[in-house]
Design a protein around this motif. Structure first.
Motif, short mmCIF file in Angstrom:
data_model
loop_
_atom_site.label_atom_id
_atom_site.label_comp_id
_atom_site.label_asym_id
_atom_site.label_seq_id
_atom_site.Cartn_x
_atom_site.Cartn_y
_atom_site.Cartn_z
N GLY A 43 0.81 -1.21 0.00
CA GLY A 43 0.00 0.00 0.00
C GLY A 43 0.84 1.26 0.00
N GLN A 44 0.20 2.39 -0.22
CA GLN A 44 0.90 3.67 -0.31
C GLN A 44 1.54 4.08 1.01
OE1 GLN A 44 -2.03 6.37 -1.87
NE2 GLN A 44 -1.61 5.75 -3.98
N LEU A 45 0.97 3.64 2.13
CA LEU A 45 1.51 4.02 3.44
C LEU A 45 2.58 3.06 3.94
CD1 LEU A 45 -1.81 5.05 5.23
CD2 LEU A 45 -0.13 6.52 4.08
N GLY A 46 2.83 2.01 3.18
CA GLY A 46 3.83 1.03 3.60
C GLY A 46 3.40 0.29 4.85
N SER A 47 2.20 -0.24 4.83
CA SER A 47 1.68 -0.92 6.02
C SER A 47 2.01 -2.40 6.00
CB SER A 47 0.17 -0.73 6.13
OG SER A 47 -0.49 -1.40 5.07
N HIS A 48 2.06 -2.96 7.18
CA HIS A 48 2.30 -4.39 7.36
C HIS A 48 1.45 -4.82 8.55
CE1 HIS A 48 4.43 -8.24 7.54
NE2 HIS A 48 4.42 -8.08 8.85
N SER A 49 0.58 -5.80 8.33
CA SER A 49 -0.22 -6.31 9.44
C SER A 49 -0.04 -7.82 9.53
CB SER A 49 -1.70 -5.96 9.28
OG SER A 49 -2.26 -6.65 8.19
N ARG A 50 -0.16 -8.30 10.75
CA ARG A 50 -0.02 -9.73 11.01
C ARG A 50 -1.03 -10.12 12.07
NH1 ARG A 50 2.71 -12.75 14.96
NH2 ARG A 50 3.29 -14.83 14.24
N MET A 51 -1.85 -11.10 11.74
CA MET A 51 -2.80 -11.64 12.70
C MET A 51 -2.56 -13.13 12.82
SD MET A 51 -6.97 -11.61 12.85
CE MET A 51 -7.05 -9.85 12.99
N TYR A 60 -2.66 -9.50 17.07
CA TYR A 60 -2.71 -8.63 15.89
C TYR A 60 -1.70 -7.51 16.06
CZ TYR A 60 -4.38 -5.32 12.41
OH TYR A 60 -4.45 -4.46 11.35
N ARG A 61 -1.00 -7.21 14.96
CA ARG A 61 -0.05 -6.10 14.98
C ARG A 61 -0.09 -5.39 13.63
NH1 ARG A 61 5.73 -5.84 17.53
NH2 ARG A 61 6.15 -3.68 17.04
N LEU A 62 -0.18 -4.07 13.67
CA LEU A 62 -0.18 -3.24 12.48
C LEU A 62 0.98 -2.26 12.57
CD1 LEU A 62 -1.46 -2.02 9.86
CD2 LEU A 62 -2.79 -0.54 11.38
N THR A 63 1.80 -2.22 11.53
CA THR A 63 2.91 -1.28 11.45
C THR A 63 2.71 -0.43 10.20
OG1 THR A 63 4.36 -2.93 12.45
CG2 THR A 63 5.42 -1.06 11.38
N VAL A 64 2.76 0.89 10.36
CA VAL A 64 2.59 1.81 9.24
C VAL A 64 3.87 2.62 9.09
CG1 VAL A 64 1.19 3.66 8.25
CG2 VAL A 64 0.12 1.95 9.74
N ALA A 65 4.59 2.39 8.00
CA ALA A 65 5.88 3.05 7.79
C ALA A 65 5.73 4.57 7.64
CB ALA A 65 6.58 2.46 6.57
N ALA A 66 4.67 5.02 6.98
CA ALA A 66 4.50 6.45 6.72
C ALA A 66 4.16 7.23 7.98
CB ALA A 66 3.41 6.65 5.67
N ASN A 67 3.53 6.58 8.96
CA ASN A 67 3.15 7.28 10.18
C ASN A 67 3.17 6.31 11.36
OD1 ASN A 67 2.24 9.05 12.07
ND2 ASN A 67 0.18 9.29 11.19
N PRO A 68 4.31 6.19 12.03
CA PRO A 68 4.41 5.25 13.15
C PRO A 68 3.39 5.48 14.27
CG PRO A 68 6.59 5.98 12.48
CD PRO A 68 5.59 6.82 11.72
N ALA A 69 2.80 6.67 14.33
CA ALA A 69 1.77 6.93 15.34
C ALA A 69 0.52 6.07 15.10
CB ALA A 69 1.40 8.41 15.35
N ASP A 70 0.36 5.58 13.88
CA ASP A 70 -0.79 4.73 13.54
C ASP A 70 -0.55 3.26 13.85
OD1 ASP A 70 -2.27 6.88 12.66
OD2 ASP A 70 -1.67 6.64 10.56
#
Length: 146
Positions: A43-51, A60-70
């Motif tokens: 995705g455009q935000l560089g997200s990575h999720s793992r469930m 569950y873990r979500l990592t968003v490269a564009a905005n670590p606050a998310d």
């Protein structure tokens, strides 16, 4: 000498397969499902999720490269009825035979991989949107998160 080596290899291979017919299918037993893991990346935000879901817990873990606050993470106990509802819809043989799709990350898409660990083996399929079992797992998991 070369011909002797080839002949020896041929004879050895013939003796190892004497109890197996040419078109005999390989039978794989389906064991009980131990865990289901869904990984999505891109995705455009560089997200990575793992469930990771098993009969006892869901992580569950979500990592968003564009905005670590998310970034977010949660862990909870898996409700037995939810686990049963999820695994009863899964036919491991059909899931195993599904064809993987192409990566969609080069066009800012998100690739989704499902990994099922059973008592017998581990099956991993990415972007198998044409398989009804694969699609039903994704729909079931993401509908339950709401």
């Amino acid at each position: 000498m070369y011909k002797l080596v080839i002949l020896s290899l041929f004879l050895i291979s013939c003796t190892n397969n004497k109890n197996r017919t040419v078109n005999q299918p390989v039978v794989m037993k389906d064991g009980g499902i131990k865990s289901i893991e869904i990984i999505s990346s891109g995705g455009q935000l560089g997200s990575h999720s793992r469930m990771l879901i098993d009969k006892d817990s869901t992580h569950y873990r979500l990592t968003v490269a564009a905005n670590p606050a998310d970034n977010s993470e949660y862990h909870k106990k898996t409700v037995p009825q939810d686990w049963e509802a999820l695994i009863t819809q899964i036919n491991l043989g059909e899931f195993r035979s599904s064809e993987e799709g192409k990566s969609v990350q080069p066009v800012d898409g998100v690739d989704t991989q499902i990994i099922i660990v059973s008592d017998v083996d581990t099956i991993s399929k990415m972007n198998a949107y044409n398989n009804k079992i694969w699609k039903s797992i994704v729909e079931h998991v993401y509908d339950d998160r709401k």
